[in-house]
Design a protein around this motif. Structure first.
Motif, PDB file in Angstrom:
ATOM      1  N   ILE A 170       0.003  21.096 -15.182  1.00 51.21           N
ATOM      2  CA  ILE A 170       0.363  19.924 -14.377  1.00 51.21           C
ATOM      3  C   ILE A 170      -0.497  18.744 -14.823  1.00 51.21           C
ATOM      4  CG2 ILE A 170       0.504  18.971 -12.042  1.00 51.21           C
ATOM      5  CD1 ILE A 170       0.802  21.892 -11.027  1.00 51.21           C
ATOM      6  N   MET A 171       0.139  17.762 -15.439  1.00 50.38           N
ATOM      7  CA  MET A 171      -0.557  16.558 -15.912  1.00 50.38           C
ATOM      8  C   MET A 171       0.394  15.366 -15.817  1.00 50.38           C
ATOM      9  SD  MET A 171      -0.938  17.602 -19.985  1.00 50.38           S
ATOM     10  CE  MET A 171      -2.353  18.637 -19.695  1.00 50.38           C
ATOM     11  N   THR A 172       0.861  15.101 -14.597  1.00 53.37           N
ATOM     12  CA  THR A 172       1.798  14.002 -14.390  1.00 53.37           C
ATOM     13  C   THR A 172       1.028  12.674 -14.361  1.00 53.37           C
ATOM     14  OG1 THR A 172       1.720  13.879 -11.979  1.00 53.37           O
ATOM     15  CG2 THR A 172       3.140  15.582 -12.935  1.00 53.37           C
ATOM     16  N   THR A 214       6.956  31.153 -20.977  1.00 50.76           N
ATOM     17  CA  THR A 214       7.129  29.755 -21.346  1.00 50.76           C
ATOM     18  C   THR A 214       6.032  28.937 -20.677  1.00 50.76           C
ATOM     19  OG1 THR A 214       9.527  29.960 -21.623  1.00 50.76           O
ATOM     20  CG2 THR A 214       8.682  27.761 -21.116  1.00 50.76           C
ATOM     21  N   VAL A 215       5.529  27.928 -21.388  1.00 54.63           N
ATOM     22  CA  VAL A 215       4.590  26.974 -20.792  1.00 54.63           C
ATOM     23  C   VAL A 215       5.391  25.768 -20.314  1.00 54.63           C
ATOM     24  CG1 VAL A 215       2.538  25.545 -21.131  1.00 54.63           C
ATOM     25  CG2 VAL A 215       2.760  27.705 -22.382  1.00 54.63           C
ATOM     26  N   TYR A 216       5.402  25.561 -19.002  1.00 60.67           N
ATOM     27  CA  TYR A 216       6.063  24.385 -18.434  1.00 60.67           C
ATOM     28  C   TYR A 216       5.022  23.294 -18.267  1.00 60.67           C
ATOM     29  CZ  TYR A 216      10.137  27.258 -17.570  1.00 60.67           C
ATOM     30  OH  TYR A 216      11.237  28.061 -17.747  1.00 60.67           O
ATOM     31  N   VAL A 217       5.189  22.205 -19.028  1.00 61.95           N
ATOM     32  CA  VAL A 217       4.256  21.083 -18.973  1.00 61.95           C
ATOM     33  C   VAL A 217       4.903  19.990 -18.126  1.00 61.95           C
ATOM     34  CG1 VAL A 217       2.944  19.395 -20.317  1.00 61.95           C
ATOM     35  CG2 VAL A 217       3.392  21.668 -21.276  1.00 61.95           C
ATOM     36  N   PHE A 218       4.327  19.752 -16.942  1.00 65.49           N
ATOM     37  CA  PHE A 218       4.853  18.720 -16.046  1.00 65.49           C
ATOM     38  C   PHE A 218       4.104  17.422 -16.305  1.00 65.49           C
ATOM     39  CE2 PHE A 218       6.112  22.631 -13.948  1.00 65.49           C
ATOM     40  CZ  PHE A 218       7.420  22.342 -13.587  1.00 65.49           C
ATOM     41  N   GLY A 219       4.839  16.456 -16.862  1.00 63.46           N
ATOM     42  CA  GLY A 219       4.247  15.189 -17.273  1.00 63.46           C
ATOM     43  C   GLY A 219       4.220  15.101 -18.782  1.00 63.46           C
ATOM     44  N   VAL A 273       4.420  18.751  -7.472  1.00 64.36           N
ATOM     45  CA  VAL A 273       4.618  19.918  -8.341  1.00 64.36           C
ATOM     46  C   VAL A 273       3.764  21.090  -7.859  1.00 64.36           C
ATOM     47  CG1 VAL A 273       4.430  20.814 -10.692  1.00 64.36           C
ATOM     48  CG2 VAL A 273       5.227  18.467 -10.321  1.00 64.36           C
ATOM     49  N   GLN A 274       2.500  20.806  -7.493  1.00 59.43           N
ATOM     50  CA  GLN A 274       1.595  21.873  -7.056  1.00 59.43           C
ATOM     51  C   GLN A 274       2.180  22.681  -5.899  1.00 59.43           C
ATOM     52  OE1 GLN A 274      -2.082  19.274  -6.779  1.00 59.43           O
ATOM     53  NE2 GLN A 274      -3.026  21.255  -7.199  1.00 59.43           N
TER      54      GLN A 274
END
Length: 343
Positions: free
Chosen positions: A255-257, A188-193, A266-267
Motif C-alpha cells: 500500500i503506497m497510495t 501476486t503482489v498487488y501494488v496500490f498506488g 485500502v487498509q
C-alpha cells in the motif's frame, strides 16, 4: 536468471537444430551457495547460461559438459569440495555436490515440449513443479506438474504429495526415484498506488520473480506504458477494490497510495482478506494515526499487527529507488520464509 529464461533459451537452441547439456545440482551436503536446483545450460560452442554457484565446480562442470556433447550420454557426478575450492564457491563450510549432466538432442521432441510447457507454467499464477525421474541416471526423464494441467513429460504412479513440497526434494514414489523442486509459486503482489516508489519497485520485484498488479484510481498512474513489467494494471476506486480484484492467501499487498485517506480505504478492505503480506508505506506517526482510525472502526490490535509498517527492511532508505530496494528485500525475505528456506 529464472527457469523461464532457461526454458526459452533451450527451446531456441533445439529449434535451431543444436544440442545442449543441461547441468543441474541435484544434491549437496554443506553450504552450497545455490544448492539443489541450480541449473546451467552449456552450448556446443562452450558458452553457458545460468549458474550452478560459480567457482571451481562450475568451471569443471562446464568442461565436462563439452565431453557430454561429444559422447551424447547423460550421467551424474559427485564433486568433492576441498578446502581451496570452498573459498572459490563462497561457501561457509565444506561439502559434497552431486551434479547431473543431461544431454539433450535437437531430435528430442519430448524435451522441446517440456520447454514449452515450462514457459507456460512460469506465466500462470499457480503452483507448479519441475520433476525429474532419476531412477536410471543415463535416461532421466524431465516433466512438469501443475495443479490445473497435471503431468506433462512424465507420469508418476501413486501418491504425488511427496513431490509437491515447498522446497526441492529427492524421494521415491512407487519404487521410482525422483528429484522435484518448485518451478512456480502461486501469488501476486498487488501494488496500490502507482507513484514514484511503485515505479521503482515493480521492475525490481518482477526481476526476482514476483507477478505484479498495479492499482490506482488515475489512468495515468495505472497503465502498461508506465508499468511494462506488471502482469496487469487496473484503474479503480480505492474505496471499492474488490470490484476489480480478489486477494487470496498466497498474495502480497503493498500500500503506497498518494495520501492518508486512500491508504486507509485500502487498509480496511485488505484486512478482511487472508493476504500473506500487507505492507504499508509511511512514517511511524502517519501509521499510528491510521492504526487509531482502524481501531475506532472495530479492528483489533491483532489485525493491525498484520501490517509490515513502516514498509521495507531497515536500510536507512530515503529516495524512491532506495525505498523500492528495501521493500523488495522484505518481499524476498517473506517469500523465502514461506517456502521454508531458513538460510
Amino acid at each position: 536468471m529464472g527457469m523461464k529464461q532457461l526454458f526459452e533459451e533451450m527451446k531456441q537452441i533445439l529449434e535451431q537444430g543444436d544440442d545442449l547439456v543441461l547441468v543441474t545440482v541435484i544434491a549437496g551436503s554443506g553450504s552450497t551457495p545455490r544448492g539443489a536446483g541450480a541449473r546451467m545450460i552449456v552450448r556446443k560452442d562452450g558458452t553457458t547460461m545460468g549458474t550452478i554457484g560459480g567457482g571451481a565446480v562450475e568451471y569443471q562442470a562446464g568442461r565436462m559438459a563439452l565431453d557430454v556433447l561429444e559422447s551424447k550420454s547423460s550421467f551424474s557426478k559427485g564433486f568433492k569440495l576441498v578446502k581451496g575450492q570452498v573459498a572459490d564457491l563462497g561457501m561457509i563450510c565444506g561439502g559434497d555436490v552431486v551434479v547431473y549432466f543431461q544431454y539433450v538432442s535437437p531430435d528430442n521432441q519430448d524435451f522441446l515440449a517440456i520447454c514449452e510447457e515450462g514457459i507456460q507454467a512460469c506465466e500462470r499464477d499457480e503452483d507448479s513443479w519441475i520433476i525429474t525421474d532419476i531412477t536410471d541416471e543415463t535416461a532421466w526423464a524431465v516433466g512438469i506438474y501443475s495443479e490445473s494441467r497435471g503431468f506433462a513429460g512424465i507420469t508418476v504412479e501413486g501418491d504425488i504429495e511427496p513431490l509437491t513440497q515447498a522446497k526441492a526434494v529427492q524421494t521415491s514414489v512407487s519404487g521410482r526415484k525422483y528429484y522435484s523442486e518448485p518451478l512456480q509459486r502461486a501469488g501476486t503482489v498487488y501494488v496500490f498506488g502507482g507513484g514514484h516508489v511503485a515505479q521503482e519497485l515493480v521492475p525490481v520485484i518482477a526481476h526476482v520473480g514476483f507477478k505484479c498488479v498495479v492499482y490506482d484510481d488515475r489512468p495515468e498512474f495505472a497503465n502498461s506504458r508506465l508499468f511494462p513489467d506488471a502482469v496487469n494494471t487496473i484503474v479503480g476506486d480505492f474505496t471499492s477494490v474488490f470490484d476489480k480484484v480478489t486477494i487470496r492467501e498466497q498474495d502480497y499487498v503493498v500500500i503506497m497510495t498518494r495520501g492518508h485517506q486512500c491508504d486507509y480505504d485500502v487498509q480496511k478492505q485488505v484486512l478482511k482478506t487472508p493476504a500473506h503480506y500487507i505492507g504499508v508505506m509511511g512514517s511511524r506517526q502517519k501509521l499510528m494515526t491510521l492504526a487509531g482510525k482502524l481501531k475506532a472502526e472495530g479492528f483489533t490490535d491483532r489485525d493491525i499487527e498484520r501490517f509490515y509498517s513502516p514498509i521495507g527492511l531497515a536500510i536507512l532508505a530515503e529516495t524512491p529507488a532506495e525505498i523500492a530496494i528495501s521493500v523488495a528485500g522484505e518481499l524476498i525475505m517473506v517469500r523465502a520464509r514461506r517456502e521454508g528456506r531458513t538460510k
